[in-house]
Design a protein around this motif. Structure first.
Motif, PDB file in Angstrom:
ATOM      1  N   ASP A 173      -3.412  -8.065   0.225  1.00 26.56           N
ATOM      2  CA  ASP A 173      -2.810  -8.716  -0.556  1.00 26.56           C
ATOM      3  C   ASP A 173      -4.042  -8.731  -1.653  1.00 26.56           C
ATOM      4  N   SER A 174      -3.790  -8.119  -2.669  1.00 33.07           N
ATOM      5  CA  SER A 174      -4.818  -7.875  -3.977  1.00 33.07           C
ATOM      6  C   SER A 174      -4.149  -8.660  -5.230  1.00 33.07           C
ATOM      7  N   PHE A 175      -3.242  -9.632  -5.031  1.00 35.02           N
ATOM      8  CA  PHE A 175      -2.589 -10.201  -6.238  1.00 35.02           C
ATOM      9  C   PHE A 175      -3.598 -11.138  -6.699  1.00 35.02           C
ATOM     10  N   GLY A 176      -3.671 -11.134  -8.392  1.00 35.07           N
ATOM     11  CA  GLY A 176      -4.397 -12.619  -8.902  1.00 35.07           C
ATOM     12  C   GLY A 176      -5.854 -12.192  -9.150  1.00 35.07           C
ATOM     13  N   TRP A 177      -6.514 -10.910  -8.869  1.00 31.43           N
ATOM     14  CA  TRP A 177      -7.690 -10.764  -9.100  1.00 31.43           C
ATOM     15  C   TRP A 177      -7.944  -9.188  -9.493  1.00 31.43           C
ATOM     16  N   GLN A 207      -4.460  -4.484 -10.401  1.00 27.28           N
ATOM     17  CA  GLN A 207      -3.750  -3.226 -11.060  1.00 27.28           C
ATOM     18  C   GLN A 207      -4.152  -2.042 -10.115  1.00 27.28           C
ATOM     19  N   PRO A 208      -5.402  -1.746  -9.844  1.00 27.12           N
ATOM     20  CA  PRO A 208      -5.376  -0.757  -8.887  1.00 27.12           C
ATOM     21  C   PRO A 208      -4.671  -0.645  -7.573  1.00 27.12           C
ATOM     22  N   TRP A 209      -4.201  -1.937  -7.117  1.00 29.37           N
ATOM     23  CA  TRP A 209      -3.113  -1.872  -6.112  1.00 29.37           C
ATOM     24  C   TRP A 209      -1.656  -1.510  -6.710  1.00 29.37           C
ATOM     25  N   VAL A 210      -1.472  -1.674  -7.746  1.00 30.80           N
ATOM     26  CA  VAL A 210      -0.123  -1.328  -8.281  1.00 30.80           C
ATOM     27  C   VAL A 210      -0.160   0.050  -8.476  1.00 30.80           C
ATOM     28  N   THR A 211      -1.126   0.549  -9.106  1.00 28.46           N
ATOM     29  CA  THR A 211      -1.175   1.896  -9.463  1.00 28.46           C
ATOM     30  C   THR A 211      -1.528   2.919  -8.327  1.00 28.46           C
ATOM     31  N   ALA A 212      -1.710   2.331  -7.113  1.00 26.49           N
ATOM     32  CA  ALA A 212      -1.979   2.897  -5.931  1.00 26.49           C
ATOM     33  C   ALA A 212      -0.893   3.824  -5.342  1.00 26.49           C
ATOM     34  N   PHE A 213       0.444   3.113  -5.581  1.00 27.37           N
ATOM     35  CA  PHE A 213       1.559   3.922  -5.286  1.00 27.37           C
ATOM     36  C   PHE A 213       1.836   5.255  -5.906  1.00 27.37           C
ATOM     37  N   TYR A 214       1.019   5.461  -7.224  1.00 27.07           N
ATOM     38  CA  TYR A 214       1.210   6.873  -7.571  1.00 27.07           C
ATOM     39  C   TYR A 214       0.341   7.766  -7.141  1.00 27.07           C
TER      40      TYR A 214
END
Length: 238
Positions: free
Chosen positions: A175-179, A183-190
């Motif tokens: 859970d990396s939401f809110g700090w 965004q690196p968590w989001v772009t990790a899918f790519y």
């Protein structure tokens, strides 16, 4: 908080004025550390829009604001890692020197922050194998979304695709939401999709790309990572 939700959903244009207002409010209240963090979020936003000049300028503003603050070494270490990832090595190295002086050897978190920064500097120098060693150490000492993302990215750069896959999968289970790790968590899918493709797991690569495209189904169309993911998804169907 609303700006971070906007970023998570790919609404960077909506997030920008919210973050700038947060900076002004925190500066007026003399909440310097909070204002510095807001500047870092603005830097992340501008990077996502492909504005390298603005990205570096906001990083520098965030760095200038934190000078003289008694905040330990975690915040300057995070800033240093951001400068290193942006290729601004002289600033990253200066922050590394300051972090090394203040890091407490008995603190696992301090040593993890220092080793993550050192690993990001090695990566920026074009030495991914050395970076992986530092970042494995940082992740063992004190695991966070940031240590996982740095290690996964370094493994991908070193073409160690099995480690990149495993580490990105571990990151995406957190859970990396809110700090700052959000965004690196989001772009990790790519990057996970790239690592899957490099290791011959095409169906899984499609699935990872689709996760990001689904999350950002209503995102700003000019986001760099959105364009890259759409291009990758088309390539995976050829």
């Amino acid at each position: 908080s609303m700006a971070l939700l906007d970023l998570y959903e790919g609404h960077y244009r909506d997030a920008a004025p919210r973050l700038r207002e947060a900076v002004l409010l925190n500066e007026a209240a003399r909440n310097v550390l909070s204002a510095s963090r807001d500047r870092l979020f603005l830097a992340i936003l501008l990077e996502g829009q492909g504005d390298r000049t603005g990205h570096l300028a906001e990083l520098e503003r965030a760095r200038a604001m934190q000078q003289g603050l008694d905040v330990g070494i975690s915040w300057p270490a995070r800033l240093g890692s951001s400068f290193a990832r942006a290729g601004a090595l002289p600033t990253a190295e200066r922050l590394r020197d300051a972090v090394a002086k203040g890091a407490r050897p008995a603190s696992a978190q301090d040593m993890s922050d220092l080793h993550r920064l050192e690993g990001e500097i090695e990566l920026a120098r074009g030495r991914p194998a050395a970076a992986v060693e530092k970042l494995r150490l940082a992740d063992r000492e004190f695991r966070t979304g940031q240590t996982l993302e740095s290690l996964a990215y370094a493994a991908w750069a070193a073409k160690d695709f099995p480690e990149a896959v495993t580490t990105y999968e571990t990151l995406l289970a957190t859970d990396s939401f809110g700090w700052e790790a959000q965004q690196p968590w989001v772009t990790a899918f790519y990057y996970l999709a790239l690592a899957y493709r490099a290791s011959g797991q095409i169906d899984k690569a499609r699935g990872a790309a689709d996760r990001l495209l689904g999350l950002w189904k209503g995102a700003d169309p000019d986001l760099v990572m959105l364009r890259k993911t759409r291009d990758l998804r088309r390539e995976l169907d050829r």
